[in-house]
Scaffold this motif. Structure first.
Motif: not given
Length: 412
Positions: A24-44, A94-101
């Motif tokens: 789960v992330y929060f981006y401010n009105h300028r599109g800047e990442l302000v808070f990251d609840a999962a700082p070590n999460s994987l990315y594509n 913003i929440v994700g990424p996830v898969l449905n299966f």
């Protein structure tokens, strides 16, 4: 309206992450990442970060007052909730990424081939394997929970789906069929009458192989074949074959074939279909598939049971690796346990417990033939008390011990 402070937004993000274990992330009105609840999460691996994917997906969604659902071409799912305080846009949760299966290696490789992407496959497999898996229903419900925490306003599933229908959906135009219908009338080439198709599918449902074969060839000789691809005749044939196999699958299930058998057969035949490179081979595969469906239905009809017993057998078939009790089956069929037990023995010829054992031994034979599981692992998987009990029951129904069965397969 209550003005949310940054620490309150951070708390909502953290609470949501702790509940669902989804980034789960929060981006401010300028599109800047302000808070990251999962700082070590994987990315594509195809992106430098999750922020790059999020920027690509959610630009221009700030004005929406409902959860916005998005899916990438790599099948990851996200949602965004715009946070407005005192009628001013504060940013997006913003929440994700996830898969449905859970994606298999084959699905991952197929996705990469479809998108013609050159990437380290091991990295992508690792990425997909580590992504959280949640059903679409539960994912949307998660968005409703966060939305309520932000605004204290309830949303319904229908609200979210209907509102998302209008978000950047491309209209798909299909040419009107009128000119093709007119051309078909003039050349007397029209599609096969649906009554003939129903008759042909009914032979599968009845398990009548001879009549099916006769009907199938009659259908092949008359009527107009649909053109299901403008660019490739072979692709068109394959698409038509998939349609026929799909209809045959439904007919077989209606005829009494266990649906898991029918659907797995369908998957296997369609997978094989995709490997074919000649038109003639496509026709042969369709005929083989149809005959197998009819034969399996015919074999299943040799044992005509009442609806409660069919329900029991289907449940046992689908829950073979779980602990199955008479009380579960009684609840399933809404019958008294003693009455159901007597009915099962009367119709099937053996008790429900013996039937479960017999079915598990058939499954064990399959595992011994096609998997790398050890005897101890199979014994545990199939809920036998211990390996000695497993060997005893195996010999009772198979006529040989598990080791003799393995040796026989190796010699064969």
């Amino acid at each position: 309206m209550h003005i949310l402070k940054q620490e309150e937004i951070n708390y909502i993000c953290t609470l949501a992450f702790n509940m669902y274990k989804i980034p789960v992330y929060f981006y401010n009105h300028r599109g800047e990442l302000v808070f990251d609840a999962a700082p070590n999460s994987l990315y594509n691996p195809l992106y430098p970060s999750n922020s790059a994917i999020i920027a690509e997906l959610f630009s221009g969604t700030a004005l929406h007052n409902f959860p916005v659902l998005k899916e990438t071409k790599y099948l990851e799912k996200f949602f965004s909730i715009s946070v407005h305080s005192n009628h001013q846009f504060s940013g997006n949760i913003i929440v994700g990424p996830v898969l449905n299966f859970r994606m298999t290696d084959e699905t991952i490789n197929g996705t990469l081939r479809d998108l013609q992407i050159k990437v380290n496959k091991e990295e992508m497999i690792h990425y997909y394997t580590e992504l959280p898996v949640i059903s679409n229903f539960n994912f949307i419900n998660m968005s409703m929970v966060i939305y309520y925490m932000v605004y204290q306003q309830p949303l319904s599933l229908a609200d979210i789906l209907q509102n998302n229908d209008g978000v950047e959906k491309e209209r798909i135009e299909v040419e009107p069929p009128d000119s093709r219908i007119t051309e078909g009338r003039q050349t007397k080439m029209v599609h096969t009458d649906i009554s003939i198709e129903k008759k042909f599918l009914n032979y599968i449902k009845l398990g009548k192989k001879d009549k099916l074969l006769e009907s199938f060839h009659a259908v092949q000789k008359q009527g107009k074949k649909g053109v299901l691809s403008k660019t490739s005749y072979l692709r068109s044939q394959k698409n038509l074959a998939i349609s026929i196999i799909t209809l045959a699958t439904r007919a077989a299930v209606e005829g009494g074939l266990f649906q898991e058998i029918a659907y797995n057969l369908s998957d296997l035949y369609i997978q094989k279909l995709e490997e074919l490179t000649e038109s003639k081979a496509v026709d042969q595969l369709v005929e083989t598939a149809l005959l197998e469906y009819a034969e399996r239905v015919e074999n299943s009809k040799k044992h005509q049971y009442s609806k409660p017993i069919n329900m029991c057998q289907n449940y046992i078939f689908n829950h073979l690796y779980e602990n199955i009790t008479l009380s579960q089956l009684a609840e399933l069929t809404s019958l008294n346990p003693n009455y159901l037990s007597n009915l099962f023995k009367k119709e099937v010829g053996i008790s429900f417990l013996q039937f479960i054992q017999q079915t598990r031994i058939e499954e064990a034979k399959t595992l011994l033939s096609y998997s790398s599981y050890t005897l101890a692992e199979i014994s545990t998987l199939l809920n036998f008390h211990d390996q000695s009990h497993f060997a005893k029951i195996f010999k009772k129904f198979a006529g040989v011990t598990p080791k003799q069965f393995i040796n026989g397969n190796m010699e064969g």
